[in-house]
Design an enzyme around this catalytic site. Structure first.
Site, mmCIF file in Angstrom:
data_model
loop_
_atom_site.group_PDB
_atom_site.id
_atom_site.type_symbol
_atom_site.label_atom_id
_atom_site.label_comp_id
_atom_site.label_asym_id
_atom_site.label_seq_id
_atom_site.Cartn_x
_atom_site.Cartn_y
_atom_site.Cartn_z
ATOM 1 N N ASP A 4 0.315 4.387 -0.003
ATOM 2 C CA ASP A 4 0.475 5.512 0.930
ATOM 3 C C ASP A 4 0.116 5.093 2.344
ATOM 4 O OD1 ASP A 4 0.533 8.540 1.636
ATOM 5 O OD2 ASP A 4 -1.433 7.853 2.333
ATOM 6 N N TYR B 103 -1.491 6.082 11.367
ATOM 7 C CA TYR B 103 -2.472 5.047 11.051
ATOM 8 C C TYR B 103 -2.255 3.805 11.913
ATOM 9 C CZ TYR B 103 -2.956 7.958 6.835
ATOM 10 O OH TYR B 103 -3.125 9.007 5.946
ATOM 11 N N LYS C 211 4.581 9.709 5.988
ATOM 12 C CA LYS C 211 4.388 11.086 6.452
ATOM 13 C C LYS C 211 5.220 11.377 7.701
ATOM 14 C CE LYS C 211 -0.229 10.832 4.506
ATOM 15 N NZ LYS C 211 -0.367 9.375 4.353
#
Length: 350
Positions: A57, A62, A88
């Site tokens: 994930d 990030y 995401k």
């Protein structure tokens, strides 16, 4: 319990999404709080794969794309067909001047700024950019990122982002991608179960990445949200099993809880849990990691790691045998809720 054991995210998706009981969470590899070398990042990802972990994930947030790029290098070695991948939507990464960079909690990031966008166009642009950074044709799971109060700053702003998702076409984009087979599942990655419950009332979601809100310290999600997930066959990817650190370090000075210094009430509760763990010769961190997987809706847990040694330590903690008496004692002492499913009960059922 082993890291490589698999469970389906749910039994409803047109394309099944098998998740290993331990996944790899990509936030630390975006240089969360501190710089991680490329060598350590790749060694961590390789150690996870070598241990049988097959769920990975990540997210644009990030490290402003750095985590996704590092994932891409590793996935090229693993073979895209050999893993399950989630990323995401919700944050677009735009080129900017040096003073406009928005690193949030990440260090040594590319020269980008974040713009929240949950519209149809925002979802499609974000997903396309993620595919380019990772170097893949598709993801298996696409998650709406951070529409919660914790991330947006207030209930009013959280509600506005949820409205944007539905009124602005973001949800429509996710459903189109799923219906076309481009992705297998849709959901949200957030820090609060309440917004997940709200989303379940508004749309058809396959799973949620819930960070820190079902742990040895917190089981409020049992009131309504997790029973709803069971009823609707919605899988949970459990992030933050250590509540930002205190369930890994114990009640030491400076222990972190929910991204801040732990208050005395939490420190004392952890001391009480630790005492029972010690009585059963079990590390607190192992109990914290395995407890969450006792709930039937929790399909995988994704603790963070920044090098191979941390990955290997997490895998060993999941493999460790924990006495059933510890769980029953925690329940008996009121340190976990009486309705919290226990890992020993899950093992008996299996």
């Amino acid at each position: 319990m082993t890291a490589s054991t698999t469970e389906l995210l749910n039994n409803r998706t047109a394309r099944p999404v098998p998740l290993t009981r331990m996944g790899f969470g990509g936030a630390p590899l975006g240089n969360l709080y501190r710089k991680v070398s490329d060598e350590d990042a790749q060694a961590a990802l390789q150690a996870a794969y070598d241990a049988g972990i097959r769920f990975f994930d990540t997210a644009p947030q990030y490290g402003l794309g750095r985590s996704e790029q590092r994932f891409g290098e590793a996935i090229a070695r693993f073979g895209r067909e050999n893993i399950q991948l989630s990323t995401k939507i919700g944050r677009l990464l735009l080129d900017c001047e040096p003073h406009e960079v928005t690193p949030e909690a990440f260090v040594d990031v590319p020269q980008k700024r974040i713009v929240f966008d949950y519209t149809y166009d925002g979802v499609m642009r974000s997903y396309e950019a993620s595919r380019e950074r990772i170097g893949v044709a598709n993801a298996d799971i696409l998650l709406i990122h951070d529409v919660c109060v914790f991330s947006q700053g207030s209930q009013e702003l959280s509600d506005a982002k949820v409205r944007e998702l539905f009124d602005g076409g973001g949800y429509k984009a996710l459903v189109e991608l799923r219906d076309a087979g481009e992705i297998a599942a849709i959901g949200a990655g957030v820090n609060e179960w309440q917004v997940c419950e709200k989303l379940l009332g508004l749309g058809d979601f396959d799973g949620f990445l819930l960070a820190g809100r079902y742990t040895l310290l917190e089981q409020e999600a049992l009131d309504s949200f997790l029973p709803l997930c069971e009823k609707r066959d919605v899988g949970i990817i459990l992030g933050g099993p250590y509540n930002s650190g205190i369930l890994a370090t114990g009640a030491v000075p400076g222990a972190k809880y929910n991204y801040d210094d732990a208050p005395e009430e939490i420190l004392q509760r952890v001391r009480n849990i630790e005492a029972l763990c010690q009585a059963h010769k079990t590390p607190l961190i192992a109990a914290a990691l395995q407890f969450v997987l006792g709930h039937p809706s929790v399909k995988t847990v994704i603790p963070g790691a920044v090098n191979a040694a941390e990955v290997q330590a997490n895998v060993a903690l999941l493999d460790r045998e924990i006495p059933a008496g510890l769980w029953s004692d925690l329940r008996g002492e009121g340190l976990i809720r009486p309705d919290a499913p226990l890992p020993s009960e899950a093992a008996d059922a299996a």
